[in-house]
Design an enzyme around this catalytic site. Structure first.
Site, short mmCIF file in Angstrom:
data_model
loop_
_atom_site.label_atom_id
_atom_site.label_comp_id
_atom_site.label_asym_id
_atom_site.label_seq_id
_atom_site.Cartn_x
_atom_site.Cartn_y
_atom_site.Cartn_z
N SER A 1 5.30 4.98 9.22
CA SER A 1 6.33 5.93 8.81
C SER A 1 6.59 6.90 9.94
CB SER A 1 5.88 6.70 7.56
OG SER A 1 6.73 7.80 7.30
N GLY B 1 9.77 -0.90 -5.57
CA GLY B 1 10.34 -0.38 -4.34
C GLY B 1 10.59 -1.44 -3.28
N THR C 1 -6.77 4.25 1.13
CA THR C 1 -5.78 3.29 0.64
C THR C 1 -4.85 2.81 1.75
OG1 THR C 1 -5.81 4.36 -1.52
CG2 THR C 1 -3.94 2.92 -1.04
N THR D 1 5.08 -4.77 -6.15
CA THR D 1 5.50 -4.65 -7.55
C THR D 1 6.63 -3.65 -7.77
OG1 THR D 1 3.81 -2.95 -7.98
CG2 THR D 1 3.20 -5.26 -8.38
N TYR E 1 -8.16 19.95 4.21
CA TYR E 1 -7.20 18.94 3.75
C TYR E 1 -5.79 19.50 3.58
CZ TYR E 1 -5.21 15.23 0.80
OH TYR E 1 -4.42 14.22 0.30
#
Length: 320
Positions: free
Chosen positions: A174, A44, A140, A42, A196
């Site tokens: 990446s 980029g 994700t 949707t 984290y």
């Protein structure tokens, strides 16, 4: 040499380089016989990949969390190419329930599946857990795509077998996969807020994408299946992924402006690996600027890849 090519745009062995665009690398390719799923299509480089595949004739299914944005993207593409075949289905990769729902919706379309582009992702997020209790970037960027891919494999296998057309899976990794935790994947502390680091957690998830690709590539080759899977680094591109970045990233961008790509250039490697005929049979590779390059030592560690596969499978199986 890689930095030189990034700065100058000089083409590599493939004939393409950092200055190539998605339209350049798919020039004259007829994709009318192909069906492709693109996650995060949707905005980029995901939207650009959807546009270019649609322009080349592929039936494109945009899988996105925001259905309004997906439909807006569909309408934009159809305004440019009225004969394009674009469908939209809802998919939230941070939710196991949503991934399974997406599979049900897609299979109900009763169409083949030749190309899966695992493009969607989040980056540098503050610590939070998904609805399934998994750190959000890992959930994700890796777990969602890992499950999605596994649940679509039977459809891809049958499509390849019945059509004779090679199936292709493209994982968006990446260069950030090189900046991860000391042990590569922090298996025992994935959900530990005290350990984290938003940047290392992102690097960990991108390393996971590479390890997933390499492990699945080996499994598919052993099975003799006509499906390839490769990973790509799209380059440095200003997209919505940077919405959680702060002043430090703005300064970095200002200092390295000559390395950054525009969106058509950023989508080039994805489209090249998904469509180009020169890559028939090429699998388990890592591409930058439309050329094969060498990832980190962690990324080519087969023991680590197998451990991640088992960890991911058990994690998903442990959920209600």
């Amino acid at each position: 040499m890689e930095i030189y090519g990034m700065v100058t745009g000089k083409a590599g062995k493939s004939g393409y380089g950092s200055a190539s665009t998605a339209e350049d690398v798919t020039n004259s390719i007829d994709a009318k016989h192909l069906t492709a799923i693109i996650t995060g299509g949707t905005s980029g480089i995901g939207l650009e990949a959807a546009r270019v595949l649609g322009m080349r004739g592929a039936h494109v299914i945009i899988a996105a969390r925001n259905t309004k944005a997906a439909n807006d993207s569909k309408e934009m593409i159809l305004q440019m190419y009225p004969n394009a075949r674009i469908d939209c289905l809802q998919l939230d990769l941070s939710s196991i329930k949503s991934v399974r729902s997406f599979i049900h919706q897609f299979l109900a379309l009763n169409v083949p599946l030749n190309i899966l582009i695992n493009n969607a992702g989040v980056m540098f997020c503050p610590f939070q857990l998904s609805e399934d209790g998994i750190e959000s970037q890992f959930a994700t960027n890796h777990i969602g795509h890992f499950l999605l891919t596994n649940l679509l494999l039977d459809k891809m296998k049958s499509s390849a077998r019945e059509s004779g057309i090679e199936g292709r899976i493209v994982n968006l990794s990446s260069i950030a996969h090189t900046y991860t935790y000391t042990e590569g994947i922090m298996f025992d502390y994935i959900n530990d807020p005290d350990r984290y680091s938003e940047k290392k957690a992102y690097g960990q998830s991108k390393l996971a994408n590479l390890l997933h690709s390499n492990a699945l590539s080996r499994k598919l080759e052993e099975e003799g299946v006509n499906i390839t899977i490769n990973s790509v680094h799209p380059g440095l591109i200003t997209t919505n992924l940077f919405r959680h970045s702060g002043l430090g990233m703005a300064v970095l961008k200002a200092m390295s402006f000559f390395l950054w790509k525009n969106i058509p250039q950023g989508a080039a490697t994805t489209c090249y690996v998904a469509l180009h005929p020169d890559l028939k049979g090429v699998t388990g590779k890592y591409f930058t600027d439309c050329n094969v390059t060498t990832p980190s030592n962690f990324a080519i560690d087969t023991t680590l890849a197998d451990k991640l596969w088992d960890f991911s499978t058990k994690l998903i199986d442990s959920l209600p």
